[in-house]
Enzyme design. Structure first.
Site, mmCIF file in Angstrom:
data_model
loop_
_atom_site.group_PDB
_atom_site.id
_atom_site.type_symbol
_atom_site.label_atom_id
_atom_site.label_comp_id
_atom_site.label_asym_id
_atom_site.label_seq_id
_atom_site.Cartn_x
_atom_site.Cartn_y
_atom_site.Cartn_z
ATOM 1 N N HIS A 1 6.637 15.873 25.769
ATOM 2 C CA HIS A 1 7.130 16.853 26.753
ATOM 3 C C HIS A 1 6.663 18.271 26.399
ATOM 4 O O HIS A 1 6.400 19.078 27.288
ATOM 5 C CB HIS A 1 8.667 16.858 26.784
ATOM 6 C CG HIS A 1 9.277 15.812 27.663
ATOM 7 N ND1 HIS A 1 9.072 15.772 29.023
ATOM 8 C CD2 HIS A 1 10.113 14.776 27.381
ATOM 9 C CE1 HIS A 1 9.767 14.746 29.543
ATOM 10 N NE2 HIS A 1 10.397 14.127 28.566
ATOM 11 N N GLY B 1 17.427 11.771 24.116
ATOM 12 C CA GLY B 1 16.594 12.902 23.735
ATOM 13 C C GLY B 1 16.383 13.813 24.922
ATOM 14 O O GLY B 1 16.506 13.391 26.076
ATOM 15 N N HIS C 1 8.254 10.678 22.299
ATOM 16 C CA HIS C 1 8.452 10.951 23.730
ATOM 17 C C HIS C 1 8.783 12.433 23.960
ATOM 18 O O HIS C 1 8.203 13.079 24.827
ATOM 19 C CB HIS C 1 9.580 10.039 24.246
ATOM 20 C CG HIS C 1 9.985 10.260 25.665
ATOM 21 N ND1 HIS C 1 9.872 9.278 26.625
ATOM 22 C CD2 HIS C 1 10.523 11.340 26.300
ATOM 23 C CE1 HIS C 1 10.310 9.761 27.791
ATOM 24 N NE2 HIS C 1 10.717 11.002 27.609
ATOM 25 N N GLU C 2 9.693 12.973 23.151
ATOM 26 C CA GLU C 2 10.099 14.372 23.340
ATOM 27 C C GLU C 2 8.956 15.324 22.997
ATOM 28 O O GLU C 2 8.757 16.339 23.666
ATOM 29 C CB GLU C 2 11.340 14.706 22.505
ATOM 30 C CG GLU C 2 12.586 13.880 22.811
ATOM 31 C CD GLU C 2 12.878 13.712 24.285
ATOM 32 O OE1 GLU C 2 12.600 14.620 25.081
ATOM 33 O OE2 GLU C 2 13.380 12.629 24.657
ATOM 34 N N CYS D 1 13.283 8.337 31.219
ATOM 35 C CA CYS D 1 13.276 9.789 30.991
ATOM 36 C C CYS D 1 14.240 10.449 31.964
ATOM 37 O O CYS D 1 14.279 10.081 33.141
ATOM 38 C CB CYS D 1 11.862 10.321 31.206
ATOM 39 S SG CYS D 1 11.712 12.101 30.997
ATOM 40 N N LEU D 2 15.014 11.417 31.478
ATOM 41 C CA LEU D 2 15.968 12.109 32.349
ATOM 42 C C LEU D 2 15.270 12.827 33.498
ATOM 43 O O LEU D 2 15.879 13.075 34.535
ATOM 44 C CB LEU D 2 16.796 13.113 31.528
ATOM 45 C CG LEU D 2 17.674 12.511 30.425
ATOM 46 C CD1 LEU D 2 18.363 13.604 29.633
ATOM 47 C CD2 LEU D 2 18.680 11.529 30.996
ATOM 48 N N GLN E 1 12.427 20.294 30.030
ATOM 49 C CA GLN E 1 13.235 19.503 30.970
ATOM 50 C C GLN E 1 14.398 20.301 31.538
ATOM 51 O O GLN E 1 14.996 19.898 32.535
ATOM 52 C CB GLN E 1 13.779 18.242 30.285
ATOM 53 C CG GLN E 1 12.688 17.239 29.944
ATOM 54 C CD GLN E 1 13.304 15.973 29.389
ATOM 55 O OE1 GLN E 1 13.565 15.881 28.211
ATOM 56 N NE2 GLN E 1 13.560 15.006 30.258
HETATM 57 CO CO CO Z 1 11.601 12.500 28.774
#
Ligand code: CO
Length: 157
Positions: A135, A46, A131-132, A89-90, A51
Site C-alpha cells: 500500500h 492491517g 500487503h500493507e 483488503c478494507l 487507506q
Molecule cells: Co489492503
C-alpha cells in the site's frame, strides 16, 4: 480517538508512493491510534495510512488481536520462501484473491516512540506486513492477485 474514512479502490491516494515520516510526535501517535481503531472496527488485520487518505509510510498490523505493531518507515530487508494464500483488503470490500508472498520476512521499522526495531515474521503476520507495505508503494492486492472472487472462497475450492 476517532474512526477514519476508509478510501476505496479507485481513489488516487491509493496509487501514490507514500512519503517517509520525518517527525514522530504526539500527533502521529494519535493518527496511529485512529488507524488502529478504524482497523479493529472494520475487523481488519492491517491498515496502511493511504487507506485513510494520508500518503505517508506508516501502517498498523494486528493479526491475533493481541499484538499490535505500529510500523513507521518499514523496510523489508530479508525474504525467504514462497507462500500463496487468499487475501482481502478494507479498500476492496468483498473481493478476495490468491497472492504469492514471501513465507518469511525480516522488517526494519521505527516504532511509535522513535526507536529502531527489527521484526521477524512468518505466516499471516508476514503476509499482512507485505500487503500493507505494498500500500505504501501504491499497490493494491487486486493488482497482483489471481483467482479474484466476490466473497471469500470456500476452503474446499
Ligand atoms: Co489492503
Amino acid at each position: 480517538m476517532a474512526l477514519l474514512e476508509i478510501k476505496k479502490a479507485g481513489d488516487p491516494v491509493l496509487k501514490q508512493i507514500c512519503a517517509p515520516v520525518e517527525k514522530i510526535d504526539k500527533r502521529l501517535r494519535n493518527f496511529l491510534d485512529d488507524m488502529a481503531e478504524t482497523m479493529y472496527a472494520s475487523e481488519g488485520v492491517g491498515i496502511a495510512a493511504p487507506q485513510v487518505g494520508k500518503a505517508i509510510r506508516v501502517c498498523v498490523v494486528d493479526v491475533d488481536k493481541k499484538t499490535r505493531y505500529d510500523l513507521i518507515n518499514p523496510v523489508i530487508t530479508y525474504r525467504e520462501g514462497v507462500a500463496v494464500d487468499q487475501e482481502g483488503c478494507l479498500s476492496c470490500p468483498d473481493l478476495f484473491g490468491d497472492v504469492e508472498r514471501a513465507a518469511k520476512i525480516r522488517v526494519e521499522y521505527t516504532n511509535r516512540f522513535g526507536k529502531k526495531k527489527l521484526l521477524e515474521a512468518e505466516g499471516l503476520l508476514a503476509r499482512c506486513i507485505q500487503h500493507e507495505l505494498d500500500h505504501l508503494d501504491g499497490q493494491l492486492f487486486i493488482d497482483i492477485a489471481k483467482n479474484i472472487t466476490q466473497g471469500r472462497k470456500k476452503t474446499e475450492d
